[in-house]
Design an enzyme around this catalytic site. Structure first.
Site, PDB file in Angstrom:
ATOM      1  N   SER A 399      72.245 -22.953  82.917  1.00 15.30           N
ATOM      2  CA  SER A 399      72.739 -21.795  83.660  1.00 15.30           C
ATOM      3  C   SER A 399      72.002 -20.565  83.170  1.00 15.30           C
ATOM      4  O   SER A 399      71.672 -20.458  81.981  1.00 15.30           O
ATOM      5  CB  SER A 399      74.249 -21.611  83.447  1.00 15.30           C
ATOM      6  OG  SER A 399      74.952 -22.756  83.865  1.00 15.30           O
ATOM      7  N   ASP A 416      72.014 -24.235  88.863  1.00 18.23           N
ATOM      8  CA  ASP A 416      71.358 -25.511  88.604  1.00 18.23           C
ATOM      9  C   ASP A 416      72.206 -26.648  89.167  1.00 18.23           C
ATOM     10  O   ASP A 416      73.392 -26.496  89.454  1.00 18.23           O
ATOM     11  CB  ASP A 416      71.173 -25.684  87.093  1.00 18.23           C
ATOM     12  CG  ASP A 416      70.159 -26.763  86.762  1.00 18.23           C
ATOM     13  OD1 ASP A 416      69.476 -27.229  87.687  1.00 18.23           O
ATOM     14  OD2 ASP A 416      70.070 -27.134  85.585  1.00 18.23           O
ATOM     15  N   HIS A 631      38.958  26.461  88.961  1.00 20.12           N
ATOM     16  CA  HIS A 631      38.435  25.204  89.514  1.00 20.12           C
ATOM     17  C   HIS A 631      39.032  24.939  90.893  1.00 20.12           C
ATOM     18  O   HIS A 631      39.818  24.017  91.079  1.00 20.12           O
ATOM     19  CB  HIS A 631      38.741  24.045  88.557  1.00 20.12           C
ATOM     20  CG  HIS A 631      37.940  24.073  87.293  1.00 20.12           C
ATOM     21  ND1 HIS A 631      38.446  24.587  86.116  1.00 20.12           N
ATOM     22  CD2 HIS A 631      36.667  23.684  87.028  1.00 20.12           C
ATOM     23  CE1 HIS A 631      37.524  24.495  85.166  1.00 20.12           C
ATOM     24  NE2 HIS A 631      36.427  23.957  85.692  1.00 20.12           N
ATOM     25  N   HIS A 635      34.924  27.775  93.795  1.00 19.66           N
ATOM     26  CA  HIS A 635      34.023  27.349  92.714  1.00 19.66           C
ATOM     27  C   HIS A 635      33.087  26.250  93.223  1.00 19.66           C
ATOM     28  O   HIS A 635      31.866  26.296  92.969  1.00 19.66           O
ATOM     29  CB  HIS A 635      34.833  26.831  91.525  1.00 19.66           C
ATOM     30  CG  HIS A 635      34.022  26.077  90.514  1.00 19.66           C
ATOM     31  ND1 HIS A 635      33.040  26.651  89.747  1.00 19.66           N
ATOM     32  CD2 HIS A 635      34.054  24.745  90.151  1.00 19.66           C
ATOM     33  CE1 HIS A 635      32.496  25.742  88.944  1.00 19.66           C
ATOM     34  NE2 HIS A 635      33.101  24.570  89.173  1.00 19.66           N
ATOM     35  N   HIS A 671      32.347  17.804  92.966  1.00 15.62           N
ATOM     36  CA  HIS A 671      32.354  17.557  91.522  1.00 15.62           C
ATOM     37  C   HIS A 671      33.670  17.937  90.842  1.00 15.62           C
ATOM     38  O   HIS A 671      33.976  17.443  89.746  1.00 15.62           O
ATOM     39  CB  HIS A 671      31.188  18.294  90.848  1.00 15.62           C
ATOM     40  CG  HIS A 671      31.462  19.739  90.587  1.00 15.62           C
ATOM     41  ND1 HIS A 671      31.430  20.698  91.579  1.00 15.62           N
ATOM     42  CD2 HIS A 671      31.798  20.407  89.443  1.00 15.62           C
ATOM     43  CE1 HIS A 671      31.705  21.877  91.073  1.00 15.62           C
ATOM     44  NE2 HIS A 671      31.933  21.734  89.767  1.00 15.62           N
ATOM     45  N   ASP A 672      34.500  18.805  91.444  1.00 12.80           N
ATOM     46  CA  ASP A 672      35.783  19.185  90.831  1.00 12.80           C
ATOM     47  C   ASP A 672      36.957  18.976  91.788  1.00 12.80           C
ATOM     48  O   ASP A 672      38.016  19.602  91.624  1.00 12.80           O
ATOM     49  CB  ASP A 672      35.750  20.658  90.387  1.00 12.80           C
ATOM     50  CG  ASP A 672      35.190  20.833  88.981  1.00 12.80           C
ATOM     51  OD1 ASP A 672      35.322  19.876  88.188  1.00 12.80           O
ATOM     52  OD2 ASP A 672      34.624  21.898  88.680  1.00 12.80           O
ATOM     53  N   ASP A 783      26.869  23.954  87.951  1.00 13.85           N
ATOM     54  CA  ASP A 783      28.263  24.067  87.546  1.00 13.85           C
ATOM     55  C   ASP A 783      28.494  25.328  86.715  1.00 13.85           C
ATOM     56  O   ASP A 783      29.594  25.906  86.739  1.00 13.85           O
ATOM     57  CB  ASP A 783      28.655  22.816  86.760  1.00 13.85           C
ATOM     58  CG  ASP A 783      30.163  22.691  86.571  1.00 13.85           C
ATOM     59  OD1 ASP A 783      30.910  23.256  87.405  1.00 13.85           O
ATOM     60  OD2 ASP A 783      30.601  22.004  85.622  1.00 13.85           O
TER      61      ASP A 783
END
Length: 894
Positions: A399, A416, A631, A635, A671-672, A783
């Site tokens: 069980s 079972d 960012h 930018h 890139h950012d 950058d």
């Protein structure tokens, strides 16, 4: 005539003396023979001759020598060897250790008569019996002399004493020789036997040992019980030298054989029926009840360096043939045999344990495989756990309950034995056996369920199932918290669950805990994926680029006027900053400007870029940027503009391939993308989601930017690389990843020495490494291009940078950490920080760029001028004021 002496005396004197001379010679020869005797037979013969020569009219002799095995006096002149009966005149002399001359003869009833044989018939009534035990200093009789002769004279008795002394020395020598030969023969015999006994099967080896013991001890039956610590039983799988289908078990703490084991003693029982330690109900072996018995523990040396011997079993010999009981000699023989056989037996047992362990590991690996292939359905997994637990422990039924932490219940949803329930079964934690295990996290092994107060007998009455024994064990997660309980009922191949089953259950529970955890995790993941899919669909719906925005972007004068400088002449200078200053470009016009830039560069025509796809891609990238102070999208536009300027002022970067130029433009733009306004170090120390995804590879943010760029490229109608052939497409993605990763300052610094070497030697288009370094150099310069813009714009952008830095510093303080100086608004001295940054990072790369691309020297000169401004501010000894950093509203650039 004179009378002469009669010649008779003279003529026959030698006849009178010759017999005595002959006897003297024979006696001396007998003494020499005794001195050279090395075997019991030669010793007996020589001593018998010595007796004959030392006494008169000897009609019979008997020479006995102490047997080295039985430690009994034996006659080696007989075949087979005969031993001295323990009664009669000879036995009395042995016990008294005294020599004697018996003048009354030997009674017919004396047991010594058979040993004399024919000598008894030649005895005269007037003869005497000379008897003499040969005694050592410790009063041990090692030989015995007997002669039937005429009554000895004093001279003869002196000879007899001399004979005794020689017999004493010879007897000790012969016995030592016998010991050597017997030890050698015994050892060689046992080595040969051990060689024949080598067997990797315990049952087969047990039968061989039993047969050998039977032959050596002349026993009716022999048994070899082995210790089974898991059940505290002694077990044998053989009876009467035949393998059994079902093993015979003897409880160690209740059987007589267990007493032998626990007391570590030899048990020689002459009458089993009269021994109170023997319990017929327990100790009868498969219906066989012995009359005599010899039990000896089987011991081996421990492997762990423990000086105490380890007992691995008990050897039992039953019913000695032809005699009433087993002797001391039998004990010694059995001990000697077991000393050799025990090592062979132990090696086989170790091998069998290794095989069992290997099979167990293989079974557990298969269990793990079975469990981990059903993680997608918890109910199926639970059923599989019950099946595997039942099979591993040979249980009749299992069980399985899971813990419901909110309701403090144990819940069973699968059952079972083909049992079906309309609703889950719930048991309060702490109630019953399963509840107790869930509460205490202990393994419970109940050998008799009906004797346990925790067992509910009504359960059996309801189900009709009879529970004999129970093994219940907890299933825990990685934190040790109980997440479930498994209950096994009725050991199929034994009387109860063993310690081995407990250990197996503990190991198995680890797999169960892991599989249940991952199944739940999988369910959560499926739900999360569904929610994520809905969220993605919603996000994509809202990020969907309206057709009118695409048309507006493509029809704007910045996108359609060629060259682009005709629409905005200031775009064509390195120091122009589209982000800040009097002539900053409105963000709404940047997308059209980007389309105009890439058209000006000839990349649209070279790669047959669909303009609507290009416009949709640019607009989607713009949406992908968040709005931190620095960012952000502007930018990205400023960085891309600087690359446009390098391209337009350096003969179209003809030293690079068309594909490299296209990917550089896209790299600058992406890139950012999705920058969070914090750096890589903050992502790592805060254990952010991005850190969990990318920290093992390094460059956490840059890898995320690349991943986001791929997502945009894979969005419908946004793949600007769709016109590339497969090889160019793969190469473009590789370049895109390398370019974006190059914007990580840590990655840049690792390549700085190679860039300086390229700056010294010059750019070689034939070298692929120079292509890669040139792309990385251009990405870094683009950058960092805000530093070389005209002073007022550079200063304004610097303010945005430190605004973002200080915002991160405030977050670190809130988390209880001390930020670095450049991130701490209370400690940062911006002019000095800027000078350090320009000297350490920016100016070296712009210097290399000016060497390789002389047309970019304007940017390097502007950078030097801006550095001089920062030096002036440093001399003032203060930070720039708000007025100095004030940014005027951008004018209309059109």
């Amino acid at each position: 005539m004179a009378r002469r002496s009669p010649p008779v005396a003279q003529n026959f004197d030698f006849l009178l003396r010759r017999p005595s001379v002959l006897l003297e010679v024979q006696f001396e020869e007998a003494i020499l023979s005794i001195g050279s005797a090395m075997t019991p037979e030669s010793f007996t013969t020589a001593v018998s001759n010595g007796l004959t020569c030392s006494l008169t009219n000897v009609t019979g002799t008997l020479v006995l020598l102490l047997d080295i095995e039985l430690e009994e006096l034996a006659s080696f002149s007989h075949r087979p060897v005969k031993y001295l009966p323990k009664k009669g005149i000879v036995w009395e002399a042995v016990r008294s250790r005294m020599s004697d001359v018996v003048k009354t003869g030997i009674p017919e009833s004396d047991p010594i008569i058979p040993l004399l044989g024919n000598a008894r018939a030649r005895m005269r009534e007037d003869q005497v019996v000379v008897i003499s035990p040969v005694v050592q200093k410790n009063q041990k009789v090692i030989a015995f002399l007997l002669a039937v002769c005429d009554e000895p004279y004093l001279v003869q008795l002196e000879k007899f004493k001399w004979l005794e002394k020689n017999v004493f020395v010879a007897a000790n020598r012969v016995r030592e020789k016998m010991k050597e030969e017997q030890t050698k023969a015994r050892t060689e015999g046992m080595l040969e036997v051990c060689g024949n006994l080598i067997d990797l099967d315990t049952v087969s080896l047990t039968i061989k040992i039993n047969k050998y013991l039977k032959s050596m001890l002349e026993a009716e039956k022999c048994f070899l019980f082995l210790v089974r610590e898991a059940t505290n039983d002694l077990v044998t799988n053989t009876f009467d030298d035949v393998p059994l289908d079902k093993e015979i078990r003897m409880p160690i703490y209740e059987s007589i054989y267990g007493q032998c084991l626990l007391n570590d003693e030899v048990m020689n029982i002459p009458k089993v029926s009269e021994d109170l330690r023997f319990n017929p109900k327990i100790d009868t072996i498969n219906g066989y009840e012995p009359s005599t018995m010899l039990c000896i523990p089987v011991r081996v040396e421990r492997k762990d360096g423990n000086p105490n011997m380890e007992t691995i079993g008990v050897a039992v010999a039953c019913n000695k043939s032809h005699v009433r009981h087993f002797s001391k000699r039998d004990e010694d023989t059995m001990l000697y045999v077991l000393r050799f056989c025990s090592s062979v037996l132990n090696n086989t047992l170790v091998y069998q344990r290794e095989i069992a362990l290997k099979e167990q590991n293989q079974a557990l690996l298969q269990v793990a495989k079975n469990l981990f292939t059903t993680l997608d359905n918890l109910d199926v997994l639970l059923q599989e756990i019950m099946n595997e637990a039942r099979n591993l422990t040979k249980a009749e039924r299992c069980s399985l309950f899971l813990v419901d932490a909110k309701r403090q219940d144990l819940v069973a949803t699968v059952f079972d034995g083909g049992v079906t329930m309309t609703s889950p079964v719930r048991i309060k934690i702490g109630q019953g056996i399963a509840g107790y295990v869930a509460k205490t996290a202990e393994v419970v092994n109940i050998r008799d369920a009906y004797k346990s107060p925790k067992f509910f007998k009504d359960v059996d009455k309801t189900t009709g199932f009879t529970t004999r024994n129970i093994l219940c064990f907890p299933i825990t997660d990685s934190n040790g918290e109980v997440v479930g309980v498994a209950e096994l009922c009725n050991k199929m191949n034994g009387n109860f669950f063993t310690k081995y089953d407990e250990e197996l259950a503990r190991t198995f529970s680890v797999y169960c805990g892991i599989s249940i955890y991952h199944s739940r995790l999988y369910d959560n993941m499926v739900v999360s994926q569904g929610r994520s899919k809905l969220a993605s669909e919603l996000m994509l719906y809202h990020m969907k680029i309206p057709q009118e925005d695409i048309e507006k972007t493509l029809t704007d004068s910045l996108a359609t006027t060629k060259p682009l400088t005709n629409a905005n002449s200031r775009i064509a200078t390195f120091t122009y900053c589209p982000w800040a200053g009097h002539f900053a470009m409105p963000e709404t016009e940047t997308t059209s400007a980007l389309v105009g830039m890439i058209s000006d560069m000839g990349l649209v025509e070279r790669w047959k870029l669909p303009l609507d796809t290009l416009a949709r891609f640019v607009l989607m990238v713009r949406k992908g940027y968040r709005d931190p102070p620095y960012h952000n999208w502007m930018h990205a536009f400023t960085v891309t503009h600087f690359f446009y300027m390098i391209h337009q002022n350096s003969d179209g970067l003809s030293s690079l391939t068309d594909l490299e130029r296209l990917v550089l433009f896209i790299s600058c733009l992406c890139h950012d993308v999705d920058h969070r306004g914090t750096n890589n170090a903050f992502q790592f120390t805060s254990n952010s989601v991005l850190a969990s995804l990318y920290s093992s590879e390094g460059s956490i943010l840059e890898r995320h930017h690349f991943s986001q760029a791929l997502c945009i490229l894979n969005s419908e109608g946004c793949n600007v690389f769709e016109s590339l052939n497969p090889s160019d497409y793969k190469l473009a993605l590789d370049h895109l990843q390398a370019n974006i990763l190059a914007t990580d300052v840590a990655s840049h610094l690792r390549k700085m020495r190679e860039m300086e070497a390229m700056g010294q030697s010059g750019y070689d288009p034939a070298k692929s490494s120079h292509h890669s370094l040139m792309c990385c150099l251009i990405m870094t310069c683009c950058d960092l291009s805000s530093s070389c813009r005209e002073w007022r714009s550079a200063r304004t952008i610097s303010d945005l940078i430190y605004k973002e830095f200080f915002s991160q510093g405030d977050l670190e303080k809130a988390l209880g950490r001390t930020p670095s100086e450049m991130m701490d608004r209370d400690r940062a001295f911006i002019p000095q920080l800027q000078i350090n940054f320009l000297d350490g990072i920016v100016m070296p790369v712009y210097k290399i760029l000016a060497k390789l691309l002389p047309s970019t020297k304007e940017a390097y000169v502007s950078l030097q001028a801006n550095r001089a401004k920062w030096v002036e501010l440093k001399k003032l000894g203060r930070r720039p004021s708000e007025a100095e950093f004030a940014t005027p509203p951008p004018p209309d650039c059109h």
